[in-house]
Design an enzyme around this catalytic site. Sequence first.
Site, PDB file in Angstrom:
ATOM      1  N   HIS A  70       0.887  -1.169   0.000  1.00  0.00           N
ATOM      2  CA  HIS A  70       0.000   0.000   0.000  1.00  0.00           C
ATOM      3  C   HIS A  70       0.916   1.207   0.000  1.00  0.00           C
ATOM      4  O   HIS A  70       1.674   1.413   0.946  1.00  0.00           O
ATOM      5  CB  HIS A  70      -0.903  -0.005   1.230  1.00  0.00           C
ATOM      6  CG  HIS A  70      -1.819   1.174   1.318  1.00  0.00           C
ATOM      7  ND1 HIS A  70      -3.169   1.039   1.515  1.00  0.00           N
ATOM      8  CD2 HIS A  70      -1.595   2.514   1.237  1.00  0.00           C
ATOM      9  CE1 HIS A  70      -3.736   2.240   1.555  1.00  0.00           C
ATOM     10  NE2 HIS A  70      -2.785   3.147   1.393  1.00  0.00           N
ATOM     11  N   ASP A  95     -10.150  -4.596  -3.083  1.00  0.00           N
ATOM     12  CA  ASP A  95      -9.824  -3.986  -1.789  1.00  0.00           C
ATOM     13  C   ASP A  95     -11.077  -3.922  -0.917  1.00  0.00           C
ATOM     14  O   ASP A  95     -11.317  -2.938  -0.201  1.00  0.00           O
ATOM     15  CB  ASP A  95      -9.210  -2.604  -1.962  1.00  0.00           C
ATOM     16  CG  ASP A  95      -8.591  -2.058  -0.675  1.00  0.00           C
ATOM     17  OD1 ASP A  95      -8.315  -2.860   0.237  1.00  0.00           O
ATOM     18  OD2 ASP A  95      -8.383  -0.832  -0.581  1.00  0.00           O
TER      19      ASP A  95
END
Length: 446
Positions: free
Chosen positions: A179, A311
């Site tokens: 991320h 996600d």
Amino acid sequence: MEKILIKDAHIVNEGSILRGDILIHNGVIEEIAESISAKSGDVHIFDAEGQYLLPGVIDDQVHFREPGLTHKANIATESRAAVAGGITSFIEMPNTNPQTTTVEKLEEKFEIASKTSAANYSFMFGGTNDNLDEILKVDKKSVAGLKLFLGSSTGNMLVDNEAVLEKIFKSTDMVISTHCEDEETIRENLAIYKERYGDDIPMNLHPIIRSEEACYISSSRAIELAKKTGARLHVFHLSTGKETALFDNSIPLAEKKITAEVCIHHLWFSDADYDEKGSRIKWNPAVKTAQDRDMLFQALLDDKIDVIATDHAPHTIEEKDNVYTKAPSGGPLVQHALPAMLEFYHQGKISLEKIVEKMCHNPAILFQVEKRGYIRKGYKADLVLVDLNAPWTVNKDNILYKCGWSPFEGTTFKSRITHTFVNGRLAYKNFKVYDELFGERLTFDR
């Protein structure tokens, strides 16, 4: 297990569409041909009636919230929603409570999934500033990969020690998924708007606070480090057009050392939607401009972006309905990701073959998932049957997420997932997920 013969399907696989039949035996694809005759009485014949048959989707990034955050979701509820959305395999993230940063905690999650998951499953192992010894214990053949938060972490999972980060990159040959958002940039931006508005910052400032610059700084640093160390890097959820220039499309995916993913919400929404959707589309990284969205889509088509994921990160509606600084980022998507991509097909933006490549084939290649992601003889029969002309509208009566809401509420999709097979067994049919569980632990050909 009885044999299943799927008759008369448009089979979308490996860049082509073939009208034909598929024979399944003991959960494995035994034969694919234009016409297959049932040779014995123990074959269950399933007439696809010309509908489109896809490999089961492999979602390489979900947050199913178990253990520790099960008021939002759990593996049982979200895997059922995934199967309803044509996702037959998922890879879940380590930022649960407790975090998946020891082998012991990792195996505890596998044990939960073995008893509750409707879909096939694996997990990412989480890296921290001080768990390299545990990282080195992980069996790369039985775990999807390593997840590093270089921004927007929970608990102690922000890996911000550069020496430790380089050591991790040098020490593992697992896929390192990241991320990427620069925390220092975000903190500076947040301070400016918090001074002006207090906690009730307008939601449309989210992509200004979690800015293009924050994303690009972090992504480019991760890529630089991967090139320096030779690590295998996969950058999760690109959200800016600028970042797409960092990635290559000149070599086949199997040969790439640095790859990228884009998520459904960054392809569907833009900053113009904040006024209507508010915190319902608050994600990290943020949904950004329409130009970013268009550049991401083009990079997907051009193969600079390799994978489409969700996600999926549910929160309760009560949590989301807070002021900006208290409303958590994330939203539920697994049930609606494939229908959303099929909507783009209807709009002429992407082919069915390309959707299958990015959602099924490429995750299998990238993570070296064993015998899944394709419709091939000898592969597991994870299959999704789609009616491209069966409109339906997302509403609270047909949402399967434990949190009970969706950013797609009120959206009418032209295509409906009618059946999902997991390991050769019918797991879902027309808005009903069957109670029997057929999910298996994913294995990796490494």
